[in-house]
Write an enzyme that holds these catalytic residues in place. Structure first.
Site, PDB file in Angstrom:
ATOM      1  N   GLU A 123       0.850  -1.179   0.000  1.00 28.68           N
ATOM      2  CA  GLU A 123       0.000   0.000   0.000  1.00 28.68           C
ATOM      3  C   GLU A 123       0.899   1.248   0.000  1.00 28.68           C
ATOM      4  OE1 GLU A 123      -2.730   0.438   3.281  1.00 28.68           O
ATOM      5  OE2 GLU A 123      -3.810   2.034   2.260  1.00 28.68           O
ATOM      6  N   GLU A 300      -5.551  -3.125  12.557  1.00 26.64           N
ATOM      7  CA  GLU A 300      -5.235  -3.947  11.377  1.00 26.64           C
ATOM      8  C   GLU A 300      -6.189  -5.128  11.282  1.00 26.64           C
ATOM      9  OE1 GLU A 300      -3.368  -2.328   9.473  1.00 26.64           O
ATOM     10  OE2 GLU A 300      -2.539  -1.007  11.014  1.00 26.64           O
TER      11      GLU A 300
HETATM   12  N1  TRP Z   1      -3.114   0.808   5.714  1.00 24.08           N
HETATM   13  C1  TRP Z   1      -2.163   1.004   6.775  1.00 24.08           C
HETATM   14  C2  TRP Z   1      -2.998   1.235   8.023  1.00 24.08           C
HETATM   15  O1  TRP Z   1      -3.446   2.308   8.300  1.00 24.08           O
HETATM   16  C3  TRP Z   1      -1.267   2.172   6.544  1.00 24.08           C
HETATM   17  C4  TRP Z   1       0.054   1.885   5.930  1.00 24.08           C
HETATM   18  C5  TRP Z   1       0.969   1.025   6.359  1.00 24.08           C
HETATM   19  C6  TRP Z   1       0.648   2.543   4.844  1.00 24.08           C
HETATM   20  N2  TRP Z   1       2.093   1.107   5.599  1.00 24.08           N
HETATM   21  C7  TRP Z   1       1.901   2.022   4.659  1.00 24.08           C
HETATM   22  C8  TRP Z   1       0.226   3.518   3.988  1.00 24.08           C
HETATM   23  C9  TRP Z   1       2.757   2.467   3.661  1.00 24.08           C
HETATM   24  C10 TRP Z   1       1.063   3.961   2.981  1.00 24.08           C
HETATM   25  C11 TRP Z   1       2.316   3.438   2.820  1.00 24.08           C
HETATM   26  O2  TRP Z   1      -3.327   0.349   8.696  1.00 24.08           O
HETATM   27 ZN    ZN Z   2      -5.586   1.567   8.562  1.00 22.54          ZN
END
Ligand code: TRP
Ligand code: ZN
Length: 894
Positions: A123, A300
Site C-alpha cells: 500500500e 489492522e
Molecule cells: N493501511 C495502513 C494502516 O493504516 C497504513 C500503511 C501502512 C501505509 N504502511 C503504509 C500507507 C505504507 C502507505 C504506505 O493500517
Molecule cells: Zn488503517
C-alpha cells in the site's frame, strides 16, 4: 523513482480500468541482491469500455520477458508503464518475468530487506515495484504464490491465505506455496521470507470454526509477544460481538519488522507490523506502548472487514477504510478500557491528538477534505484528516442514528458491498438507508459536506436567560474559513451533544419550547443551517451550557463562557470530557494572555485551587486527573495565535509548570504517596492511570527540588529509576530527572543506555527523551539542541531506520518547538540537510519530515523569514521526490 514532472491525479477523472485481472500466479526466486518474479495473469477486457491498450504499472524493476497466451507479443515501455497495444483478444493470459532488488530498496515500499529477512509493503502503490500490474484497488484478483529461497537464511516463507504445500529444493533452498481464496487488490498482497519464530494460539470462534493465530518475531523476542497475541484474540472476540463480523480465515498471521515506514499494514491474513506495535514486555515497554499495541493490532485486524472484504474504489476513497477502521479501533480500545471514566480518558486522548495534529493540518497548506479531490503523491494523503477526522465523521453518523442504528447500517453495508471496491458515498448511503427517517437520512446530502470540504468549522454559541419566562434561548451559528481551492463553504450537519448546569452544578432539564416535560438532562441538538435558535423552558436559574459533550463534532467551539462559568463546568459537569475541557480552556487562556504580555507568567489562584481540588478529589480516576493537570503543550498553544513566538511560549509553559510544582507541592507529595502500584504489572486502565499520575507527581517534585536546591527528591527519583520494576516507572523517573535538568540526569542516562543497548525500541526512547527535553531558560538555553546534534553522531544513530530517525529528529522538530525554532536558524539548517539526505533514500519518510515546516507562516519574525528561506532552498533542488516536492511547494504557495 518515477520519471518526468509530478502529475496531479484528480478524483473527477476516475474511470473503470480497461482490463480486469481475475487470477494471479506468482513465483518468487528470492534473493536480496536480485529476486526473480514470474507472474501469470488471467486478464479480461472490460467490455463496458472501448478497446484500448493494456497499460501495466511498473517502477524500479527490470523486465526480462513478456508473453501473451504463451506466445511472444509486442510491447513497449513508457516511464512507469509496460504497454501492450494489441493484446490477443478479450480474454488472455499474460506471462511476465522481471527482477527487483530488495537490498537497494531503501524506500521500504515493494520488496525490501530488513535485518531478519525480506518483507513487502504494497500500500498504496508498492506492488508495481515488485512486478508489472494494474496496481489500483478496484482490480481484484485471486492470488497463488510460490516462494523459493535459501532455507538457512530464510527458514520462514509466508504469503497471504493458506499454505498449500512446502518442501525442499536443491542447493539448500526450499519452497512454500500459498493460496488466498479471497479476491483482493494488489495493495493487500504480502510476502515474508525471514528467520523468525512464532507464538501460536488456536482459537474456536462463536460459529465453531477453528483458527490458527500466529505472531512472528525475531528469535529472542518471543517473550514480548504475549500482549500482541492477547490483543489479537480480544479483537476477534470484539468484532464478532459488536458488529457480528467473524474471522474469515483459517490462519491469521502478524509479522514484526524493524524497518517500516508506518505503524502496520493489513495485508489479507498476513499483517506486517512495525516492531513498535508488536513487541511489549513490562521491562521494555511503557503503558502507552502497551495501549499502542492493542490499538494497532485491533486496527489492522478490523481492516479485514473494513478495507479488505470491502475495499476502496480508488485512493480518494481512502477514508472509507481508514476513517471507519480508526473509529472501530477507538471503540474497541474504549470497550477494553472498562468503565465510563476510563472510556472518557481514551476519548480525551483521541481528541487531544485530533486537535494537536489534524486541526493544524486542516488550517495549513496541506488542508484537504476527508475525501480529497486531488493529489500528486498518494503517500502524502495518509493523513490525520483521512484517518482521525474521517473517524470523527463516522462517529457523528453513529451519534445521529444511535448505536443500534449504526450497527444496522454496518450490516446493510456488508450486505450490499461485500467483495467489492466502493466509495465513501456508498458507505454513508448504507448507514442512512438502514435508518430511514433518522437525523442522518433526512439530511444526508448536507451531512456529506464533511467528506467534501476541508477546514475546521467554527461553532459559535450564545445563550440568553429570561428570568420572567424561566426560559433560556441558545443561538448556535456555524462559519467556515476558505481553504486552498475552496473559497466558499456550505453548512455542515453538526450534532451538538449538550446539557445545562445550574450555578451549583446541578443538571437542569433540557426541555425545548413546545415539548412535553421530561426528566432528560442531556440531548443532541442538530445544527444544519448557518444558524439556529432554540428555547429551553422550565429553567429556574441562569444556566451554564455544557456544549459538544464528548466532543460530538470536530469543530472549534466559541461559547463565550467566563472563567467563573468554566470553573463550574470543571467542578461539576457530568460529562468528563467537558470537565477536562473546561480545565484546559482555563489554563490555555491564561497561557495565551501571559504569552502576549511581558509580565512574569502566573496562573490565577482560582485556577490553581480548581486544579488542586481535581487532584485531591477522591471520586475521580487517576488517569483523568493526570490529563487535567497536564498543561496544553507548546505546539498547541502556538496554534492558537495568528503568529507566535515559540521562545516566549516556552518561557510561559516552563514558568507555569514551575508554579504548579511549587504551589501544589504538598498535593504532589500526596499524589505520589497514594498512587503507588504494589501488585504485579498489568497494563490496564487502573494501573496505568496510577502510574501516569505518580510519574507526573514525581516530575513536579523533582522540578521543585531542582529549583530549591533540595537533594532529597532528586535522589529519590534516581532511586526509583534504578529499582523500578517496569519501563513505565523507570522511564518516568528518568524523564523527571532529564526534564528538570537535574545533575543526576547524566548518570541515569548513561546507565539506561548500558542496560538496554541491545534493545532497539528502548534505545529509540533514549534518543527521544533527550530530543524532547525542554531547553533550559537563561544562560544554558540551546544545550538541548547541541546535545541532539551530538547524538546524531552517536554510533547507534541512523537515518536509515525510520523508528530511529523519528526518535531523534521528528521528536525535536515536532515535539520540542523551543529547541527547534532558534533565532540563529540552526534548527532549520538541520531540517534542510536532513530532508535532502532522507529524500534520496526514502521519500515517504522525507516528506513527513518536510511537513514539520508547513506552518512557517504562523511564526513571528525572525523565524518566519528563516523558515521560508529554508523551504525555498529545498524546493530549488532538482532531484526531489514527488512526495517531498508536493509538500514544500504547497507550503511555499500558502
Ligand atoms: N493501511 C495502513 C494502516 O493504516 C497504513 C500503511 C501502512 C501505509 N504502511 C503504509 C500507507 C505504507 C502507505 C504506505 O493500517
Ligand atoms: Zn488503517
Amino acid at each position: 523513482m518515477r520519471e518526468g514532472p509530478a502529475l496531479t491525479i484528480r478524483r473527477a477523472d476516475y474511470t473503470e480500468p480497461a482490463y480486469w485481472i481475475r487470477n494471479v500466479e506468482l513465483t518468487f526466486d528470492l534473493d536480496p541482491a536480485k529476486t526473480i518474479v514470474s507472474s501469470r495473469l488471467v486478464i479480461e477486457r472490460n467490455l463496458s469500455l472501448p478497446p484500448q491498450p493494456l497499460k501495466l504499472h511498473g517502477e524500479d524493476i527490470t523486465l526480462l520477458r513478456v508473453q501473451a497466451n504463451g506466445e511472444s507479443v509486442s510491447f513497449r515501455q513508457e516511464p512507469g508503464l509496460l504497454v501492450i497495444d494489441n493484446p490477443p483478444g478479450d480474454n488472455f493470459t499474460l506471462d511476465i518475468r522481471n527482477t527487483c532488488c530488495p537490498d537497494k530498496n531503501t524506500q521500504l515500499s515493494g520488496l525490501f530487506s530488513s535485518d531478519s529477512g525480506l518483507f513487502t509493503q504494497c500500500e498504496a502503490e508498492g506492488f508495481r515495484r515488485i512486478t508489472y500490474f494494474l496496481d489500483r484497488p478496484d482490480v481484484m484478483a485471486v492470488y497463488t504464490v510460490l516462494l523459493r529461497a535459501d532455507k538457512k537464511r530464510y527458514p520462514v516463507l509466508l504469503s497471504n491465505g493458506n499454505l498449500l504445500e512446502e518442501g525442499e529444493l536443491e542447493g539448500g533452498r526450499h519452497y512454500a506455496k500459498w493460496h488466498d481464496p479471497f479476491r483482493k487488490p494488489s495493495y493487500l498482497f504480502a510476502v515474508v521470507a525471514a528467520d523468525l519464530v512464532a507464538r501460536e494460539q488456536q482459537i474456536r470462534t462463536r460459529s465453531g470454526r477453528d483458527h490458527l493465530l500466529q505472531v512472528y518475531v525475531r528469535r529472542g523476542d518471543l517473550d514480548k509477544t504475549e500482549h500482541a497475541m492477547n490483543s489479537l484474540i480480544a479483537s476477534v472476540v470484539w468484532d464478532e460481538a459488536r458488529f457480528k463480523l467473524p474471522l474469515d480465515l483459517e490462519r491469521f498471521m502478524i509479522v514484526a519488522v524493524g524497518d517500516f515506514n508506518m505503524g502496520a499494514m493489513e495485508n489479507k491474513g498476513l499483517n506486517i507490523f512495525n516492531t513498535k506495535f508488536v513487541l511489549a514486555s513490562p521491562a521494555t515497554a511503557t503503558d502507552v506502548d502497551f495501549a499502542g499495541v492493542e490499538s494497532v493490532v485491533g486496527h489492522e485486524y478490523f481492516h479485514n472487514w473494513t478495507g479488505n472484504r470491502i475495499t476502496c474504489r480508488d485512493w480518494f476513497q481512502l477514508s472509507l477504510k481508514e476513517g471507519l477502521t480508526v473509529f472501530r479501533d477507538q471503540e474497541f480500545s474504549m470497550d477494553m478500557a472498562g468503565g465510563p471514566s476510563a472510556k472518557a480518558v481514551k476519548r480525551i486522548e483521541d481528541v487531544r491528538g485530533l486537535r494537536q495534529v489534524q486541526f493544524p493540518e486542516d488550517a495549513g497548506p496541506m488542508a484537504h477534505p476527508v475525501r480529497p479531490d486531488e493529489y500528486q503523491a498518494i503517500n502524502n494523503f495518509y493523513t490525520a484528516t483521512v484517518y482521525e477526522k474521517g473517524a470523527e465523521v463516522v462517529r457523528m453518523m453513529q451519534t445521529l442514528v444511535g448505536r443500534e442504528g449504526f450497527e444496522r447500517g454496518m450490516t446493510l453495508y456488508f450486505q450490499r458491498h461485500d467483495g467489492f471496491a466502493v466509495t465513501c458515498d456508498d458507505f454513508a448511503q448504507a448507514i442512512a438507508d438502514a435508518n430511514p427517517g433518522s437525523m442522518l437520512s433526512v439530511r444526508l446530502d448536507k451531512f456529506k459536506n464533511w467528506y467534501a470540504q476541508a477546514g475546521t468549522p467554527q461553532l459559535k454559541a450564545r445563550g440568553h436567560y429570561n428570568a420572567e419566562q424561566r426560559s433560556y434561548t441558545l443561538t448556535l451559528a456555524q462559519t467556515s474559513q476558505p481553504s486552498p481551492g475552496q473559497a466558499h463553504k456550505l453548512p455542515y450537519v453538526i450534532p451538538v451533544q449538550m446539557g445545562l448546569l445550574g450555578p451549583d452544578g446541578q443538571a437542569l432539564p433540557v426541555q425545548l419550547e413546545g415539548e412535553y416535560p421530561s426528566s432528560a438532562t442531556e440531548r443532541v441538538l442538530v445544527l444544519d443551517e448557518p444558524s439556529l435558535s432554540l428555547t429551553f423552558v422550565n429553567i429556574d436559574v441562569p444556566p451554564v451550557p455544557s456544549l459538544l459533550r464528548g466532543f460530538s463534532a470536530p469543530v472549534r467551539l466559541d461559547d463565550g463562557l467566563s472563567n467563573d462559568e468554566l470553573l463550574i463546568l470543571l467542578k461539576h459537569d457530568s460529562d468528563p470530557f467537558n470537565r477536562w475541557e473546561a480545565g484546559q480552556r482555563l489554563v490555555l487562556s491564561a497561557m495565551m494572555a501571559a504569552t502576549r504580555s511581558d509580565a512574569p507568567p502566573v496562573l490565577d489562584a482560582a485556577i490553581v485551587e480548581a486544579l488542586r481540588s481535581v487532584l485531591r478529589d477522591e471520586t475521580l480516576d487517576a488517569a483523568f486527573k493526570e490529563l487535567v493537570l497536564t498543561l496544553p503543550n507548546e505546539r498547541y498553544v502556538a496554534e492558537q495565535f495568528e503568529v507566535s513566538d515559540p521562545q516566549r511560549i516556552h518561557v510561559v509553559h516552563e514558568a507555569m509548570r514551575d508554579q504548579l510544582a511549587a504551589e501544589l507541592h504538598a498535593d504532589w507529595l500526596w499524589a505520589w504517596d497514594n498512587h503507588q502500584v504494589n501488585e504485579g504489572y498489568r497494563p490496564d486502565a487502573q494501573q496505568s492511570g496510577y502510574r501516569a499520575l505518580a510519574n507526573r507527581a514525581l516530575a513536579m517534585l523533582v522540578r521543585h527540588a531542582v529549583a530549591t536546591g533540595d537533594e532529597v527528591w532528586q535522589g529519590k527519583a534516581y532511586g526509583r529509576f534504578k529499582t523500578a520494576g517496569n519501563m513505565t516507572e523507570r522511564l518516568g523517573a528518568l524523564q523527571a530527572l532529564v526534564e528538570a535538568h537535574a545533575a543526576l540526569a547524566e548518570p541515569a542516562l548513561a546507565r539506561f543506555y548500558e542496560m538496554f543497548k541491545g534493545e532497539a525500541l528502548v534505545i529509540d526512547k533514549w534518543f527521544a527523551l533527550q530530543a524532547g527535553a525542554p531547553e533550559p531558560i537563561g544562560p544554558n538555553a540551546g544545550r538541548v539542541f547541541e546535545r541532539i546534534q551530538a547524538l546524531m553522531k552517536h554510533p547507534d544513530f541512523s537515518l536509515k531506520n525510520p523508528n530511529r530517525a523519528r526518535s531523534l529528529i521528528f521528536t525535536l522538530m515536532s515535539a520540542n518547538p523551543a529547541a527547534f525554532h532558534r533565532a540563529d536558524a540552526a534548527g532549520y539548517a538541520l531540517w534542510e540537510s536532513l530532508v535532502t539526505d532522507i529524500d534520496a533514500a526514502n521519500p515517504q519518510l522525507a516528506s513527513r519530515l518536510a511537513r514539520m515546516m508547513e506552518r512557517w507562516r504562523r511564526l513571528a519574525e525572525p523565524w518566519q523569514s528563516a523558515a521560508r528561506d529554508a523551504l525555498a532552498r529545498v524546493a530549488a533542488q532538482p532531484n526531489l521526490s514527488d512526495d517531498t516536492r508536493e509538500v514544500v511547494s504547497r507550503a511555499l504557495e500558502s
